[in-house]
Structures are given as structure tokens and as C-alpha cells.
Write a protein that holds these residues in place. Structure first.
Motif, mmCIF file in Angstrom:
data_model
loop_
_atom_site.group_PDB
_atom_site.id
_atom_site.type_symbol
_atom_site.label_atom_id
_atom_site.label_comp_id
_atom_site.label_asym_id
_atom_site.label_seq_id
_atom_site.Cartn_x
_atom_site.Cartn_y
_atom_site.Cartn_z
ATOM 1 N N LYS A 1 0.818 -1.220 0.000
ATOM 2 C CA LYS A 1 0.000 0.000 0.000
ATOM 3 C C LYS A 1 0.850 1.267 0.000
ATOM 4 O O LYS A 1 0.571 2.240 0.711
ATOM 5 C CB LYS A 1 -0.967 0.001 1.175
ATOM 6 C CG LYS A 1 -1.985 -1.135 1.114
ATOM 7 C CD LYS A 1 -2.928 -1.081 2.302
ATOM 8 C CE LYS A 1 -4.020 -2.127 2.196
ATOM 9 N NZ LYS A 1 -3.504 -3.497 2.138
ATOM 10 N N GLY A 2 1.920 1.279 -0.781
ATOM 11 C CA GLY A 2 2.765 2.450 -0.942
ATOM 12 C C GLY A 2 3.808 2.639 0.143
ATOM 13 O O GLY A 2 4.569 3.621 0.105
ATOM 14 N N VAL A 3 3.869 1.740 1.111
ATOM 15 C CA VAL A 3 4.851 1.825 2.190
ATOM 16 C C VAL A 3 5.919 0.765 1.954
ATOM 17 O O VAL A 3 5.612 -0.397 1.639
ATOM 18 C CB VAL A 3 4.199 1.640 3.571
ATOM 19 C CG1 VAL A 3 5.245 1.719 4.675
ATOM 20 C CG2 VAL A 3 3.118 2.692 3.779
ATOM 21 N N THR A 4 7.181 1.138 2.107
ATOM 22 C CA THR A 4 8.295 0.241 1.826
ATOM 23 C C THR A 4 9.131 0.029 3.091
ATOM 24 O O THR A 4 9.518 0.993 3.766
ATOM 25 C CB THR A 4 9.202 0.815 0.723
ATOM 26 O OG1 THR A 4 8.433 1.046 -0.452
ATOM 27 C CG2 THR A 4 10.336 -0.146 0.404
ATOM 28 N N LEU A 5 9.379 -1.240 3.389
ATOM 29 C CA LEU A 5 10.308 -1.624 4.468
ATOM 30 C C LEU A 5 11.529 -2.241 3.809
ATOM 31 O O LEU A 5 11.405 -3.162 2.998
ATOM 32 C CB LEU A 5 9.663 -2.629 5.420
ATOM 33 C CG LEU A 5 10.600 -3.287 6.442
ATOM 34 C CD1 LEU A 5 11.153 -2.262 7.420
ATOM 35 C CD2 LEU A 5 9.882 -4.408 7.188
ATOM 36 N N GLU A 6 12.695 -1.737 4.160
ATOM 37 C CA GLU A 6 13.938 -2.197 3.537
ATOM 38 C C GLU A 6 14.936 -2.620 4.613
ATOM 39 O O GLU A 6 15.243 -1.844 5.522
ATOM 40 C CB GLU A 6 14.525 -1.081 2.678
ATOM 41 C CG GLU A 6 15.782 -1.476 1.920
ATOM 42 C CD GLU A 6 16.251 -0.357 0.999
ATOM 43 O OE1 GLU A 6 17.469 -0.105 0.980
ATOM 44 O OE2 GLU A 6 15.401 0.269 0.335
ATOM 45 N N ILE A 7 15.412 -3.868 4.523
ATOM 46 C CA ILE A 7 16.482 -4.367 5.399
ATOM 47 C C ILE A 7 17.783 -4.198 4.630
ATOM 48 O O ILE A 7 18.030 -4.888 3.634
ATOM 49 C CB ILE A 7 16.278 -5.840 5.788
ATOM 50 C CG1 ILE A 7 14.847 -6.081 6.262
ATOM 51 C CG2 ILE A 7 17.302 -6.258 6.843
ATOM 52 C CD1 ILE A 7 14.479 -5.362 7.511
ATOM 53 N N ARG A 8 18.623 -3.276 5.052
ATOM 54 C CA ARG A 8 19.816 -2.932 4.288
ATOM 55 C C ARG A 8 21.019 -3.815 4.620
ATOM 56 O O ARG A 8 21.797 -4.160 3.737
ATOM 57 C CB ARG A 8 20.170 -1.469 4.533
ATOM 58 C CG ARG A 8 19.116 -0.501 4.006
ATOM 59 C CD ARG A 8 19.484 0.929 4.311
ATOM 60 N NE ARG A 8 18.539 1.874 3.712
ATOM 61 C CZ ARG A 8 18.608 3.189 3.875
ATOM 62 N NH1 ARG A 8 19.571 3.713 4.631
ATOM 63 N NH2 ARG A 8 17.715 3.970 3.298
#
Length: 226
Positions: free
Chosen positions: A122-129
Motif C-alpha cells: 500500500k505504498g509503504v516500503t520496508l527495507e532491510i539494508r
């Protein structure tokens, strides 16, 4: 008659005392002379001292006094040699880093293989770098970004972390906003997991939902811990 006898006795006692003192003094002098045999007075003449210093006994090492100019010259030579070795050491370190990077890509400055791990909803991004260990904790470097039309709230105490065996793990988040604005800006933070609860685990999964509606679900899996 009595007076003459008293005078005679007094004189006799005086003579005896003088004689005893003389004998005692002579006897003490004789003892002192006998005790000081073989002891001579130190030779304080400067000429004799110089002669003794020059006559170094065989096998003894004489003290050598260095000149200040020689000491400065020696120090400069040592400093120049040290500077010449430093570039060589740096080159060896660079070569070692390049070799390790060729054998194991994780030794390079680039992001480790498999990262970033991204989840969108829904347009939200979670990123594990990236993942790293520090002071008894596994730290996940994460970021959140909201490109939707409205802000989203999170309660990170509801953050769900499990290992590859399905066991729930305790975790805490730091640096992430409680309300994520809808401006497309990325907010960075960390998720900390105690390494003591990771025994036997090789990968973990992370799930984050919005609060309180729970209409948004960000889920990542296969995050390596070793």
C-alpha cells in the motif's frame, strides 16, 4: 702524724690513677693501630684519578660518551627508514583487502550479497539494508518510506520476529518514527535482537503492521543471521 699519713695515701692514690690512665691509653692506642693495619687514605689527587680512569682493567667495558650531533643524525636516519616502510605496509593492506574481496565478496565495502531485502504494501516500503553483530546483539539496519497519500502509524512493540524454526524472538526498534509521513522520505533505524535467543537459527523473518487498523502488512523473510 695523722696529717702526714693522709697526704701520703692521697699521693699514692693519685700516682696509681695516673699510672692506670697511662696504661689504659697505651693499650687503646695499640688496639686501634692493630685494627687499622692495611687501611690507607684515599688518593684524592686529580692526576691519579685520571690515570686510574685511563687504565681500564682487561675485560671491563669503558663508558663511551656519544656526541649530540651523532645522536641527532642516528635519529633522523631511523625516522627516514620508518617513513619508507609505511607506504609499503599500506600497499600490503590494500592488496590483502583486494584478495579477500575476490575470494569473499562480504569483505568488500559494497553491501553484502542478498541485501537489501525489500517489502512493499500500500505504498509503504520496508527495507532491510544490512545485518551486523555488536555487543551481544544482532542489529538490522532498516528504513521505512511512505509513498502513499496518507500517513501511517506504527507501534513497534508489535514487531513480530521469528527464526527459521518458527520460534518468536524478542526484538526492539530504535530510530524509527511512530508516525510515517506521506512524503516519500526514507527514515532509517535499527532493529536489535539479543544473540542469546538466536542459538541454532540461521535465518529470521520480520513482520510489521500499522497501528491500530492493521491494514498494512510489511513482511520480510530469509534474513541471514550468520
Amino acid at each position: 702524724m695523722k696529717l702526714n699519713l693522709t697526704v701520703a695515701v692521697t699521693l699514692l692514690l693519685l700516682v696509681l690513677m695516673l699510672g692506670a690512665g697511662f696504661v689504659s691509653g697505651m693499650w687503646g692506642f695499640a688496639l686501634g693501630h692493630e685494627a687499622l693495619k692495611g687501611v690507607s687514605q684515599p688518593d684524592a689527587r686529580p692526576i691519579t684519578k685520571t690515570k686510574n680512569l685511563n687504565d681500564t682493567p682487561p675485560g671491563a667495558q669503558a663508558v663511551v660518551m656519544l656526541k649530540e650531533a651523532d645522536i641527532i643524525k642516528t635519529v633522523k636516519v631511523m625516522m627516514q627508514k620508518s617513513k619508507q616502510r609505511q607506504p609499503e605496509k599500506k600497499n600490503n593492506t590494500d592488496n590483502r583487502t583486494k584478495l579477500l574481496s575476490a575470494v569473499d565478496p562480504t569483505q568488500s565495502d559494497a553491501a553484502p550479497a542478498g541485501f537489501p531485502i525489500v517489502s512493499k504494501d500500500k505504498g509503504v516500503t520496508l527495507e532491510i539494508r544490512s545485518v551486523r553483530q555488536q555487543q551481544g546483539s544482532l542489529l538490522l539496519d532498516v528504513s521505512l518510506k511512505n509513498e502513499s497519500s496518507q500517513s501511517v502509524k506504527f507501534l513497534y512493540s508489535f514487531l513480530d520476529v521469528t527464526d527459521d524454526r518458527g520460534r518468536p524472538l524478542s526484538a526492539s526498534a530504535e530510530g524509527l518514527p511512530g508516525e510515517l509521513p506521506a512524503n516519500g522520505e526514507a527514515f532509517s533505524g535499527t532493529v536489535s535482537i539479543p544473540t542469546t535467543v538466536l542459538e541454532g537459527a540461521s535465518r529470521i523473518s520480520l513482520t510489521l503492521t500499522d497501528y491500530p487498523d492493521q491494514q498494512l502488512r510489511l513482511q520480510t523473510s530469509g534474513i541471514p543471521v550468520r
